[in-house]
Every structure is written in structure tokens, then in C-alpha cells.
Design a protein around this motif. Structure first.
Motif, PDB file in Angstrom:
ATOM      1  N   UNK A 192       5.562   1.966   7.347  1.00 56.28           N
ATOM      2  CA  UNK A 192       5.774   1.729   5.905  1.00 56.28           C
ATOM      3  C   UNK A 192       7.035   2.419   5.390  1.00 56.28           C
ATOM      4  N   UNK A 193       7.584   3.385   6.170  1.00 53.97           N
ATOM      5  CA  UNK A 193       8.794   4.074   5.710  1.00 53.97           C
ATOM      6  C   UNK A 193       9.980   3.129   5.594  1.00 53.97           C
ATOM      7  N   UNK A 194       9.964   2.042   6.373  1.00 52.52           N
ATOM      8  CA  UNK A 194      11.066   1.095   6.313  1.00 52.52           C
ATOM      9  C   UNK A 194      10.895   0.028   5.255  1.00 52.52           C
ATOM     10  N   UNK A 195       9.735  -0.003   4.605  1.00 51.45           N
ATOM     11  CA  UNK A 195       9.472  -0.999   3.568  1.00 51.45           C
ATOM     12  C   UNK A 195       9.962  -0.488   2.224  1.00 51.45           C
ATOM     13  N   UNK A 196      10.694  -1.322   1.518  1.00 50.95           N
ATOM     14  CA  UNK A 196      11.251  -0.899   0.236  1.00 50.95           C
ATOM     15  C   UNK A 196      10.392  -1.336  -0.942  1.00 50.95           C
ATOM     16  N   UNK A 197       9.096  -1.186  -0.771  1.00 47.88           N
ATOM     17  CA  UNK A 197       8.154  -1.508  -1.846  1.00 47.88           C
ATOM     18  C   UNK A 197       8.101  -0.361  -2.850  1.00 47.88           C
ATOM     19  N   UNK A 198       8.058   0.864  -2.320  1.00 49.86           N
ATOM     20  CA  UNK A 198       7.979   2.028  -3.187  1.00 49.86           C
ATOM     21  C   UNK A 198       9.374   2.424  -3.675  1.00 49.86           C
TER      22      UNK A 198
END
Length: 469
Positions: A192-198
Motif C-alpha cells: 500500500x506504500x506505493x498507492x497514492x490513495x492517502x
């Protein structure tokens, strides 16, 4: 930077901030990611030199299925290999977040700190360590700035906060990875660290890299330098606010020997002192008053601070609703923050004043004059009155003078006289500032009594007082 240089920097950083003392037990939070694995191995290398005991904690959030189980297994493997005691907790963070209407990220943070506090007690650890690093702190400063924040939010992640320490704040993300690679230590990647959702991920993965590439490669260092100045300013203003409250404020709390008589907590400061402070100090004063009235360190938004600062008192805005069941009330000469329940009680008391209209007149004093014994007619030495008089109900800091020239808090007088709590708020008072001349139906202050030196008498008569006394 070599692994040995990294270790030396962390050691000196911990010493400069006095993070641990010889004999301390230290609980490290370990997720399995690069940062926390680096923290665990560095602390293990330093534990003998620092004279500390080391234990570890892992929280399985239940969010990433097999990936989360992989992280847990890896943390168990490295702790077993290093001989470090480990505690593992399982939580459904998504359910916890949904039940409280907060984000999963916030829920995970709350649960992590709660479990770490409990686990530290189980392992007899005096301190807990998290793996926040320099880039995390820079991201936090930007996140808080974009969201809207005061000096505290712009201070970044602090190296020490109570019993929580952050030994890696002197390192960048790249330096942490370099340490692990040099020593051949693997770690688990959170997908999830690579997801730019947050928002934080977008700052980390998009904004900061662009800033470093296009503006200044040392941008995170400069952000943290500014954050340190903000932290120093925050500490200065917080200390100044506490000093102003200590010198001029009033904390309405029962003395320790008051038994189990209930009393709401109220904090007040003269409006004369509050108004002459610059806006930034007024904000810190409001926050300090809220923390005291709430009974523990609390924070409020800038919107609430401005609502209190905008109060003008009688004839204008007099009240502001605050979090934690508190209200701010501005009177003629004091600004008070108190629980709403207490203020509602006071409001009822002020309405009760309508049942106690008074008449006053001035009389020349002549030796031998007989002082009235009527419970609702009292004489006072007019020449001892220097300020404006008011008829009101009780306020924080009210007092009477008793025999011997000693002050007695009105609150203490009520307790000693065994006046029921529910009745105190409705007792009319004749007062000069905080000095009560007369608690109507009960007693007058020794300071204003008629003496042989009195020249002018102030006679005060309660016109309707059948139900009191």
C-alpha cells in the motif's frame, strides 16, 4: 554512509536527546518494514553500550491478508534469531475505524500506541520506540501545513514525546535502506506504500521527489530546520501562557481536604491581562485554559480559539462553545473556561438574583450608632470600597476576609458552612471585584465592617429575602 556511521549517528542522537538511561527497558514497535527492522537491529547493536533491555511488539492490522501474515512471520523470525522478546497483537483495524468514523490510518495509529503502552507495562519497559525517520517528519510538516495547523503541527515529529522516543529521526529513508543493504538484512515491503490513495503517500511519492529534483535536493532538511524553529516557538509560547495563568489566572478546584463535595473545574484570567497579549499568546492562553478545565492535555482547533478571542463580553458576544463539554464565558473583568454544566448552574443562579432586589443609601457615621442586626440589612465602611460594586453570583477566585485579616475562599466558606452544592450558585453576592462584601443571608467580610474610624456608612437592604438564610 556506512552502517557503522549510521550506528554512531543514532547513538549520538539518542544521547543528545537523553532518550534512555542505563537500566531502562525499551519496547520497539516492529512492523516488518525497512524502517522498523532498521530500528530493531540498530537498538540490538547498541543495547549493551546504552545499558538497556530490549523487547519488541508487532500489530497485525488484519488489512492485507497473506501479506500481513507474512510480515508477522518475518518479525517473529528476526526477533527469535536476535533473542529479543516479542509480543504480537491481532486487530481488525477496518472495523475499529468504521465504528468510530475515522480513517484506517488513524485507527491503526491509535491501536498501535494503545497496545504498545500495555505491552511496555507487561515487559516492564520504561520507554517505547517507533521508527519514524527524517523524511516522515518532513512529510508530516507539509501535511499539517496544507491541512491548516499552528506552530505545534508545524514542529514535525518530535524526538521525545513523554515515554515515546524516535531514534531514527536523524536518518533519511535512503540512509536506512543503505544500512540494511550493507548488512544484508531483508525487510518486508508494504504494497500500500506505493498507492497514492492517502494524502501522505502522495506527499511522499509525488510531491517531495518533485521538490527535491526541481527545487532543492536538501528540501527535507530545510523543512525540518524550519520545523525546529516552530517547535522552539511553540515551547516558548506554551511556557509563557502557563506563567501568565500561574501569576494571574485562577483555578477553581476543591482543596484536597474538601471530602467528596463535588465541584466543577473552572479556569479564569482577568480580561485586562488577556486583552493586552498579542494574538498568538492569547491563542496559547485559551489552549492552556482548555487543558486545565478538561483535566488533561487537550487541543482545540484554530476556529475555537478565534471564537474565544472574538468574545467582547456583556453587551456583545459573551459565550463560545468548546469541545470536551466546555464553554468560554467573558464577563466584565474575567474570561473563564468551565464545564457547561457549571455554567448552566451559574446562569440559573443569576436568574435567581431577580428575587433579590436591593436598596442602598449612604449615612454619616456617628459614634455610638447601633449597627442593624437584621439579616437582610447590612452596614459597610464605605471609605474602604475603592472599586465598583456588583450584585452577582459566585465566580472563580471569590473570597471573604475573616478575623485576623486572612482571606478565605468563598468556596471554602460554603463547604465549611455545609451549604448544599445545588444552593451555592443561587446565593446573591455583593462584591468588589473578587472580594465579597456580603454573601446575602450568611455573612459579611471583616474588611468592610464598621469601626471607630468609619466616616461614611453604605447601607444595603435586600428587599425580598424571605426564602434565603
Amino acid at each position: 554512509m556506512t552502517g557503522e556511521a549510521v550506528k554512531q549517528r543514532v547513538r549520538e542522537y539518542m544521547r543528545s536527546w537523553e532518550m534512555t538511561e542505563p537500566g531502562d527497558g525499551l519496547l520497539a514497535g516492529v512492523s516488518g518494514g525497512a524502517d522498523s527492522v532498521c530500528l530493531l537491529f540498530l537498538l540490538d547493536e547498541l543495547k549493551e553500550e546504552l545499558g538497556i533491555r530490549l523487547a519488541a511488539f508487532h500489530l497485525n492490522h488484519g488489512l492485507r491478508g497473506a501479506e500481513a501474515d507474512r510480515d508477522e512471520a518475518y518479525v517473529k523470525e528476526i526477533c527469535g534469531r536476535l533473542g529479543i522478546p516479542l509480543a504480537v497483537a491481532h486487530e481488525n483495524v477496518a472495523e475499529y475505524a468504521a465504528a468510530r468514523g475515522i480513517s484506517g490510518e488513524e485507527a491503526g495509529r491509535i491501536l498501535r500506541y494503545e497496545y504498545m503502552k500495555e505491552t511496555a507495562e507487561q515487559f516492564s519497559c520504561q520507554k517505547t520506540a517507533t521508527a519514524h525517520h527524517r523524511d516522515d517528519s518532513a512529510e508530516t510538516v507539509l501535511f499539517n501545513m496544507f491541512r491548516g495547523s499552528g506552530l505545534k503541527g508545524l514542529s514535525g515529529i518530535r524526538p521525545v514525546r513523554g515515554e515515546v522516543i524516535r531514534p531514527l529521526l536523524c536518518l533519511s529513508r535512503a540512509e536506512i535502506a543503505g544500512y540494511l543493504e550493507e548488512r544484508g538484512i531483508p525487510w518486508c515491503e508494504d504494497s500500500t506504500n506505493g498507492e497514492n490513495v492517502y494524502t501522505r503517500n502522495r506527499i511522499r511519492n509525488q510531491l517531495l521527489p518533485w521538490v527535491k529534483e526541481n527545487i532543492n535536493a536538501r528540501a527535507p532538511e530545510h523543512i525540518l530546520a524550519a520545523a525546529e524553529l516552530a517547535a522552539q516557538a511553540d515551547a516558548y509560547f506554551a511556557e509563557l501562557a502557563e506563567k501568565l495563568l500561574a501569576d494571574a489566572g485562577d483555578l477553581d478546584r476543591l482543596p484536597e481536604d474538601a471530602g467528596d463535595v463535588p465541584e466543577a473545574l473552572a479556569v479564569s484570567i482577568p480580561t485586562e491581562i488577556f486583552d493586552r497579549q498579542p494574538p498568538v499568546v492569547q491563542g496559547y492562553l485559551v489552549r492552556a485554559m482548555v487543558s486545565r478545565a478538561a483535566g488533561s492535555p487537550r487541543d482545540i482547533s484554530a476556529r475555537h480559539v478565534e471564537a474565544v478571542r472574538a468574545l467582547t463580553g456583556p453587551g456583545g458576544g459573551t459565550e463560545a462553545v468548546l469541545p470536551y463539554g466546555l464553554r468560554a464565558v467573558r464577563g466584565y473583568d474575567r474570561l473563564e473556561v468551565a464545564p457547561e454544566k457549571r455554567l448552566l448552574s451559574r446562569a440559573a443562579g443569576e436568574r435567581a438574583l431577580e428575587a433579590f432586589p436591593i436598596k442602598t443609601r449612604l449615612l454619616p457615621y456617628k459614634k455610638g450608632m447601633e449597627i442593624p442586626k437584621n439579616q437582610y440589612t447590612k452596614w459597610f465602611d464605605y471609605d474602604r470600597i475603592k472599586g465598583a460594586l456588583s450584585v452577582r453570583t459566585r465566580e472563580s477566585g471569590d473570597y471573604l476576609m475573616i478575623a485576623g485579616g486572612k482571606r478565605k475562599l468563598l468556596k471554602r466558606f460554603f463547604i465549611d458552612e455545609k451549604i448544599p452544592e445545588e444552593k451555592r450558585a443561587s446565593i446573591p453576592l455583593l462584591a468588589e471585584g473578587s472580594h465579597v462584601l456580603w454573601a446575602m443571608g450568611y455573612r459579611i467580610s471583616e474588611f468592610y465592617k464598621i469601626t471607630e474610624n468609619t466616616r461614611t456608612i453604605l447601607e444595603v437592604q435586600v428587599c425580598k429575602g424571605e426564602e434565603n438564610g
